[in-house]
Design a protein around this motif. Sequence first.
Motif, PDB file in Angstrom:
ATOM      1  N   UNK A  80       0.830  -1.188   0.000  1.00 30.13           N
ATOM      2  CA  UNK A  80       0.000   0.000   0.000  1.00 30.13           C
ATOM      3  C   UNK A  80       0.869   1.244   0.000  1.00 30.13           C
ATOM      4  N   UNK A  81       0.374   2.304  -0.630  1.00 31.07           N
ATOM      5  CA  UNK A  81       1.059   3.555  -0.733  1.00 31.07           C
ATOM      6  C   UNK A  81       0.355   4.566   0.171  1.00 31.07           C
ATOM      7  N   UNK A  82       0.859   5.807   0.161  1.00 35.96           N
ATOM      8  CA  UNK A  82       0.293   6.845   1.008  1.00 35.96           C
ATOM      9  C   UNK A  82      -1.141   7.165   0.643  1.00 35.96           C
ATOM     10  N   UNK A  83      -1.993   7.407   1.637  1.00 34.98           N
ATOM     11  CA  UNK A  83      -3.392   7.727   1.422  1.00 34.98           C
ATOM     12  C   UNK A  83      -3.626   9.212   1.643  1.00 34.98           C
ATOM     13  N   UNK A  91      -8.730   3.771  -1.908  1.00 37.71           N
ATOM     14  CA  UNK A  91      -7.687   2.925  -2.484  1.00 37.71           C
ATOM     15  C   UNK A  91      -8.092   2.358  -3.841  1.00 37.71           C
ATOM     16  N   UNK A  92      -7.216   2.523  -4.804  1.00 43.05           N
ATOM     17  CA  UNK A  92      -7.397   1.978  -6.148  1.00 43.05           C
ATOM     18  C   UNK A  92      -6.402   0.836  -6.329  1.00 43.05           C
ATOM     19  N   UNK A  93      -6.892  -0.314  -6.766  1.00 41.41           N
ATOM     20  CA  UNK A  93      -6.007  -1.444  -7.022  1.00 41.41           C
ATOM     21  C   UNK A  93      -5.610  -1.468  -8.494  1.00 41.41           C
ATOM     22  N   UNK A  94      -4.450  -1.993  -8.774  1.00 42.68           N
ATOM     23  CA  UNK A  94      -3.992  -2.041 -10.153  1.00 42.68           C
ATOM     24  C   UNK A  94      -2.952  -3.111 -10.388  1.00 42.68           C
ATOM     25  N   UNK A  95      -2.714  -3.388 -11.669  1.00 37.81           N
ATOM     26  CA  UNK A  95      -1.709  -4.359 -12.093  1.00 37.81           C
ATOM     27  C   UNK A  95      -0.993  -3.792 -13.310  1.00 37.81           C
ATOM     28  N   UNK A  96       0.292  -4.106 -13.439  1.00 35.50           N
ATOM     29  CA  UNK A  96       1.089  -3.630 -14.563  1.00 35.50           C
ATOM     30  C   UNK A  96       1.463  -4.813 -15.456  1.00 35.50           C
ATOM     31  N   UNK A  97       1.194  -4.660 -16.767  1.00 33.41           N
ATOM     32  CA  UNK A  97       1.475  -5.714 -17.737  1.00 33.41           C
ATOM     33  C   UNK A  97       2.519  -5.264 -18.753  1.00 33.41           C
ATOM     34  N   UNK A  98       3.237  -6.233 -19.314  1.00 34.05           N
ATOM     35  CA  UNK A  98       4.081  -6.024 -20.487  1.00 34.05           C
ATOM     36  C   UNK A  98       3.191  -6.165 -21.718  1.00 34.05           C
ATOM     37  N   UNK A  99       3.170  -5.139 -22.560  1.00 37.22           N
ATOM     38  CA  UNK A  99       2.271  -5.144 -23.725  1.00 37.22           C
ATOM     39  C   UNK A  99       2.552  -6.313 -24.653  1.00 37.22           C
ATOM     40  N   UNK A 100       3.836  -6.642 -24.863  1.00 41.13           N
ATOM     41  CA  UNK A 100       4.176  -7.703 -25.815  1.00 41.13           C
ATOM     42  C   UNK A 100       3.902  -9.104 -25.245  1.00 41.13           C
ATOM     43  N   UNK A 116      -3.076   2.226  -4.470  1.00 37.34           N
ATOM     44  CA  UNK A 116      -2.709   3.622  -4.335  1.00 37.34           C
ATOM     45  C   UNK A 116      -3.951   4.462  -4.080  1.00 37.34           C
ATOM     46  N   UNK A 117      -3.817   5.498  -3.283  1.00 36.41           N
ATOM     47  CA  UNK A 117      -4.943   6.379  -2.999  1.00 36.41           C
ATOM     48  C   UNK A 117      -5.192   7.280  -4.199  1.00 36.41           C
ATOM     49  N   UNK A 118      -6.430   7.282  -4.706  1.00 32.71           N
ATOM     50  CA  UNK A 118      -6.740   8.068  -5.900  1.00 32.71           C
ATOM     51  C   UNK A 118      -8.230   8.317  -5.994  1.00 32.71           C
ATOM     52  N   UNK A 119      -8.587   9.318  -6.772  1.00 33.94           N
ATOM     53  CA  UNK A 119      -9.980   9.648  -7.045  1.00 33.94           C
ATOM     54  C   UNK A 119     -10.182   9.697  -8.557  1.00 33.94           C
TER      55      UNK A 119
END
Length: 235
Positions: free
Chosen positions: A2-5, A11-20, A49-52
């Motif tokens: 978790x990151x700073x709020x 809290x927004x959840x996410x995942x990072x992908x390699x495009x190829x 991460x905390x986001x709106x």
Amino acid sequence: MCFGYAVAQTPIQGIVFDTQTKQRISQVYVYNTANDAGGYNNTRGEFTIAASPGDILIAAAKGYHADTLVVSEKRIVLFNMERSTRWIDEVSVVARRSPEERLLENKRAYSTAYSKGDAGSIFSVGPTGAGVSIDALYKLISREGKNSRRLQEIIEHDYRETVIDYRFTPDLVSSVTGLRGETLVDFMRQYRPSYYFVLSANDYNLAFYIRSSLVRYRQNPAALRLPPFPSAEPR
């Protein structure tokens, strides 16, 4: 991880992908430009991460072009990052910089961040006796000081990754395993050694680790491969 709020943000959840390759990417720094929250994702490529809605998120990783997205009403965001470099079978490297040289270069380039982020000793001694250093306290609690220390953390993290890259190279791994191309990339991603192992291992230890990992890789090529995200479509 978790990151700073921030106040009034969720809290927004996410995942990072390699495009190829469509595989998940770890060691990605995700930053919210709206509230200065940021940090690295975990080994499964996931982050919180905390986001709106409307906030702009930036993802940056070594070997990839930075990616940007705008947060929507969805509670899950997906980054798809393009590689900035391509893996080839033979690479000629001239005057390769050591990790220490790169660290010193970054420290010189961002010397202001180090001076503003280093709070020093909170306690000071003057003509009237010991007291609390107002300047040190300001650096600890000020937004400028916090951002400077965050940049220091990024630079130190980059140094540790560079130490690994300096010894765990495609040329070395390919010469030990005989792997090439995308298979080599896949193997190195799954069996990347830790920073502390690389610090303590000699050349024999490192070669033994690579050979042992190759045995496990051939038994199950996907054993440590990060799984795809099942519940959402990449944007």
